[in-house]
Design a protein around this motif. Structure first.
Motif, PDB file in Angstrom:
ATOM      1  N   VAL A 142       0.841  -1.191   0.000  1.00 17.83           N
ATOM      2  CA  VAL A 142       0.000   0.000   0.000  1.00 17.83           C
ATOM      3  C   VAL A 142       0.878   1.242   0.000  1.00 17.83           C
ATOM      4  O   VAL A 142       1.838   1.350   0.789  1.00 17.83           O
ATOM      5  CB  VAL A 142      -0.937   0.011   1.234  1.00 17.83           C
ATOM      6  N   GLY A 143       0.587   2.170  -0.902  1.00 22.30           N
ATOM      7  CA  GLY A 143       1.377   3.395  -1.032  1.00 22.30           C
ATOM      8  C   GLY A 143       2.384   3.340  -2.166  1.00 22.30           C
ATOM      9  O   GLY A 143       2.855   4.388  -2.628  1.00 22.30           O
ATOM     10  N   ASP A 144       2.710   2.123  -2.635  1.00 21.06           N
ATOM     11  CA  ASP A 144       3.644   2.014  -3.751  1.00 21.06           C
ATOM     12  C   ASP A 144       2.990   2.514  -5.042  1.00 21.06           C
ATOM     13  O   ASP A 144       1.772   2.428  -5.223  1.00 21.06           O
ATOM     14  CB  ASP A 144       4.091   0.558  -3.939  1.00 21.06           C
ATOM     15  N   VAL A 145       3.843   3.021  -5.954  1.00 21.31           N
ATOM     16  CA  VAL A 145       3.360   3.562  -7.224  1.00 21.31           C
ATOM     17  C   VAL A 145       3.977   2.761  -8.363  1.00 21.31           C
ATOM     18  O   VAL A 145       5.206   2.565  -8.399  1.00 21.31           O
ATOM     19  CB  VAL A 145       3.714   5.053  -7.383  1.00 21.31           C
ATOM     20  N   ILE A 146       3.149   2.321  -9.289  1.00 21.47           N
ATOM     21  CA  ILE A 146       3.602   1.544 -10.443  1.00 21.47           C
ATOM     22  C   ILE A 146       3.269   2.331 -11.704  1.00 21.47           C
ATOM     23  O   ILE A 146       2.162   2.856 -11.845  1.00 21.47           O
ATOM     24  CB  ILE A 146       2.906   0.173 -10.489  1.00 21.47           C
ATOM     25  N   THR A 147       4.223   2.421 -12.635  1.00 17.70           N
ATOM     26  CA  THR A 147       3.994   3.111 -13.905  1.00 17.70           C
ATOM     27  C   THR A 147       3.699   2.074 -14.992  1.00 17.70           C
ATOM     28  O   THR A 147       4.452   1.116 -15.167  1.00 17.70           O
ATOM     29  CB  THR A 147       5.207   3.973 -14.298  1.00 17.70           C
ATOM     30  N   LEU A 148       2.595   2.303 -15.717  1.00 19.06           N
ATOM     31  CA  LEU A 148       2.163   1.376 -16.763  1.00 19.06           C
ATOM     32  C   LEU A 148       1.897   2.160 -18.038  1.00 19.06           C
ATOM     33  O   LEU A 148       1.597   3.345 -17.994  1.00 19.06           O
ATOM     34  CB  LEU A 148       0.872   0.655 -16.338  1.00 19.06           C
ATOM     35  N   ASN A 149       1.991   1.468 -19.178  1.00 21.52           N
ATOM     36  CA  ASN A 149       1.621   2.084 -20.446  1.00 21.52           C
ATOM     37  C   ASN A 149       0.269   1.544 -20.880  1.00 21.52           C
ATOM     38  O   ASN A 149       0.004   0.351 -20.757  1.00 21.52           O
ATOM     39  CB  ASN A 149       2.666   1.793 -21.527  1.00 21.52           C
ATOM     40  N   THR A 150      -0.568   2.438 -21.387  1.00 26.51           N
ATOM     41  CA  THR A 150      -1.945   2.043 -21.714  1.00 26.51           C
ATOM     42  C   THR A 150      -2.039   1.186 -22.970  1.00 26.51           C
ATOM     43  O   THR A 150      -3.027   0.474 -23.156  1.00 26.51           O
ATOM     44  CB  THR A 150      -2.824   3.286 -21.901  1.00 26.51           C
ATOM     45  N   LYS A 151      -1.065   1.272 -23.871  1.00 22.44           N
ATOM     46  CA  LYS A 151      -1.156   0.529 -25.125  1.00 22.44           C
ATOM     47  C   LYS A 151      -1.085  -0.970 -24.854  1.00 22.44           C
ATOM     48  O   LYS A 151      -0.084  -1.482 -24.338  1.00 22.44           O
ATOM     49  CB  LYS A 151      -0.043   0.946 -26.076  1.00 22.44           C
ATOM     50  N   GLY A 152      -2.155  -1.701 -25.179  1.00 23.08           N
ATOM     51  CA  GLY A 152      -2.183  -3.136 -24.960  1.00 23.08           C
ATOM     52  C   GLY A 152      -2.258  -3.527 -23.497  1.00 23.08           C
ATOM     53  O   GLY A 152      -1.966  -4.668 -23.147  1.00 23.08           O
ATOM     54  N   LEU A 153      -2.655  -2.601 -22.639  1.00 26.29           N
ATOM     55  CA  LEU A 153      -2.699  -2.897 -21.203  1.00 26.29           C
ATOM     56  C   LEU A 153      -3.726  -3.993 -20.906  1.00 26.29           C
ATOM     57  O   LEU A 153      -3.489  -4.869 -20.070  1.00 26.29           O
ATOM     58  CB  LEU A 153      -3.039  -1.621 -20.418  1.00 26.29           C
ATOM     59  N   PHE A 154      -4.863  -3.942 -21.601  1.00 27.00           N
ATOM     60  CA  PHE A 154      -5.910  -4.951 -21.423  1.00 27.00           C
ATOM     61  C   PHE A 154      -6.141  -5.671 -22.751  1.00 27.00           C
ATOM     62  O   PHE A 154      -5.750  -5.184 -23.809  1.00 27.00           O
ATOM     63  CB  PHE A 154      -7.205  -4.293 -20.949  1.00 27.00           C
ATOM     64  N   ASP A 155      -6.810  -6.817 -22.689  1.00 28.06           N
ATOM     65  CA  ASP A 155      -7.079  -7.567 -23.923  1.00 28.06           C
ATOM     66  C   ASP A 155      -8.103  -6.868 -24.803  1.00 28.06           C
ATOM     67  O   ASP A 155      -8.256  -7.196 -25.972  1.00 28.06           O
ATOM     68  CB  ASP A 155      -7.536  -8.988 -23.596  1.00 28.06           C
ATOM     69  N   ASP A 156      -8.807  -5.896 -24.264  1.00 32.48           N
ATOM     70  CA  ASP A 156      -9.802  -5.134 -25.011  1.00 32.48           C
ATOM     71  C   ASP A 156      -9.669  -3.672 -24.601  1.00 32.48           C
ATOM     72  O   ASP A 156      -9.793  -3.335 -23.422  1.00 32.48           O
ATOM     73  CB  ASP A 156     -11.207  -5.657 -24.694  1.00 32.48           C
ATOM     74  N   ASP A 157      -9.387  -2.806 -25.577  1.00 28.13           N
ATOM     75  CA  ASP A 157      -9.188  -1.384 -25.266  1.00 28.13           C
ATOM     76  C   ASP A 157     -10.403  -0.757 -24.579  1.00 28.13           C
ATOM     77  O   ASP A 157     -10.271   0.253 -23.880  1.00 28.13           O
ATOM     78  CB  ASP A 157      -8.880  -0.601 -26.552  1.00 28.13           C
ATOM     79  N   HIS A 158     -11.586  -1.353 -24.772  1.00 30.46           N
ATOM     80  CA  HIS A 158     -12.786  -0.781 -24.145  1.00 30.46           C
ATOM     81  C   HIS A 158     -12.696  -0.807 -22.622  1.00 30.46           C
ATOM     82  O   HIS A 158     -13.374  -0.038 -21.940  1.00 30.46           O
ATOM     83  CB  HIS A 158     -14.046  -1.526 -24.603  1.00 30.46           C
TER      84      HIS A 158
END
Length: 442
Positions: A201-217
């Motif tokens: 709890v409190g940790d920060v993770i950086t992610l990229n949105t491209k292809g993050l989920f199997d469906d962009d919706h």
């Protein structure tokens, strides 16, 4: 008084109204006489003011008022008696040198006429009428969600495989700031899920949105991004963890079944899945029906060809609102509203050709059904007919509600007609594929 109509073409006409002194003089004289009885003018007793003075002070205004009343009453009567199907309202033709000092007057009005056309509901088309089925994956996922919802929630300090993580997705530039809860298996790439393992709890993770989920919706749900922005979105977002939980799933036993549906309604996992499937597909049917109605509407607007009195309508739009519009502004407004107007005309034609009518009983029955469904959602499964009719009476005393419900009843009648007449292809799809079809992606 004499009223005549001259057709300019199939979509435009001029109505001429001729008013003579004999049409208005008696009313003008009576109104001025009433003014004289009540006029309070210094130097004259009440009721003894000379008519010449009353005429000078009020004559022109009274004349204009009485002539205008005659115009409106008789023009409207003429349109009804002649059964003229007009668009917008009659527009008076401006006469620069109009003279109110003469005794006989002539007024001209422009009319925009509704076009004559036919609607072919049986025409060849590429429409699809979807039947959405709850597949095994959906049923298993729903059973798992039920077990999770009714299971025991346990707080954790550190993220482990199988945990749920709550936190805030953020990207200042894109205006993303959304708190959500997700399971690690929602990510398309297992490496992304592994990046959470061991975090606290409190940790920060950086992610990229491209292809993050199997469906962009899914970006719409988790990041609160609009549909227009989700496709191909390629930005970095931070996820700040504020809670880690795990679930001890509920046991699929009779106690849980009774809690969900009442005593002994469901007695096995197979019956549970059958019930989930039945309820889900009822909801899906409403969504599929709405898409079919929308698709038929779009098809009819595109395939039903007719001209409109466009120039007349643009002129009418300039004067129809509270504030006058310029010609350029009216052009823009007309472009926005043209398809809506076309469908109003098409819908009216379909209603007339197929004798679709809403009776009082139709409205009462529909309203009763709506109320019963709403009460069932709040656990009131067996209301009395007396209770229902009492609510119906209150609802139908509200004119706005009656108008809204009448539109829904007509939509239902139109939908049933389209299902019967329009030759669409039937297609069974999963809910996920239906959503893709909704957005034109399959």
């Amino acid at each position: 008084m004499n009223i005549t109509k001259n057709n300019v073409d199939a979509l435009n006409a001029i109505v001429t109204v001729e008013i003579s002194k004999s049409d208005y003089s008696a009313k003008v004289e009576k109104t001025l006489a009433d003014y004289r009885k009540n006029a309070a003018i210094p130097g004259f007793r009440k009721g003894a003011v000379p008519m010449s003075l009353i005429q000078k002070q009020y004559g022109k205004a009274v004349l204009l008022d009485e002539v205008n009343k005659l115009l409106q009453e008789n023009l409207n009567r003429f349109l009804v008696e002649e059964k003229l199907d007009i668009l917008g309202n009659p527009l008076p033709k401006v006469t620069e040198d109009f003279n109110w000092d003469v005794e006989d007057y002539k007024f001209e009005f422009e009319l925009g006429l509704a076009p004559e056309f036919s609607v072919d509901l049986t025409a060849k088309n590429d429409l699809v009428q979807y039947k959405i089925v709850a597949d095994n994956k959906m049923l298993n996922d729903q059973v798992a969600r039920i077990q999770k919802q009714y299971g025991k929630l346990i707080a954790k300090d550190t993220v482990e495989d199988g945990n749920d993580v709550s936190g805030i997705f953020a990207n200042e530039e894109k205006g993303i700031n959304n708190r959500t809860t997700l399971s690690l298996d929602v990510f398309a790439d297992k490496k992304t899920a592994k990046a959470f393992i061991g975090k606290k709890v409190g940790d920060v993770i950086t992610l990229n949105t491209k292809g993050l989920f199997d469906d962009d919706h899914k970006l719409m749900d988790y990041l609160a991004v609009s549909h227009d922005d989700v496709h191909g979105l390629d930005v970095d977002v931070t996820f700040t963890i504020d809670e880690v939980t795990t679930h001890e799933p509920a046991v699929l036993d009779q106690e849980l079944f009774d809690k969900l549906f009442g005593p002994k309604v469901i007695t096995s996992v197979d019956e549970l899945k059958a019930k989930i499937k039945e309820d889900a597909e009822k909801q899906f049917e409403q969504q599929a029906d709405q898409k079919f109605l929308n698709d038929v509407t779009e098809f009819l607007v595109t395939s039903t060809k007719f001209d409109l009195p466009a120039e007349f309508l643009k002129k009418w739009i300039q004067t129809a609102g509270e504030n006058p519009l310029s010609a350029e502004e009216a052009e823009v407004e007309y472009s926005k509203s043209e398809n809506g107007l076309r469908y109003q005309l098409i819908e009216g034609k379909v209603v007339t050709d197929n004798n679709l009518q809403i009776t009082f009983e139709d409205l009462k029955t529909y309203t009763s059904d709506v109320i019963r469904k709403q009460m069932a959602q709040f656990g009131q499964m067996n209301p009395t007919d007396e209770d229902i009719q009492g609510i119906v009476a209150r609802v139908m005393s509200n004119q706005e509600e009656v108008k809204r419900l009448s539109q829904q009843v007509m939509n239902e009648k139109m939908l049933n007609l389209y299902k019967d007449k329009v030759k669409a292809k039937s297609k069974e799809v999963s809910y996920d594929d239906f959503i893709k079809a909704m957005y034109g992606e399959i």
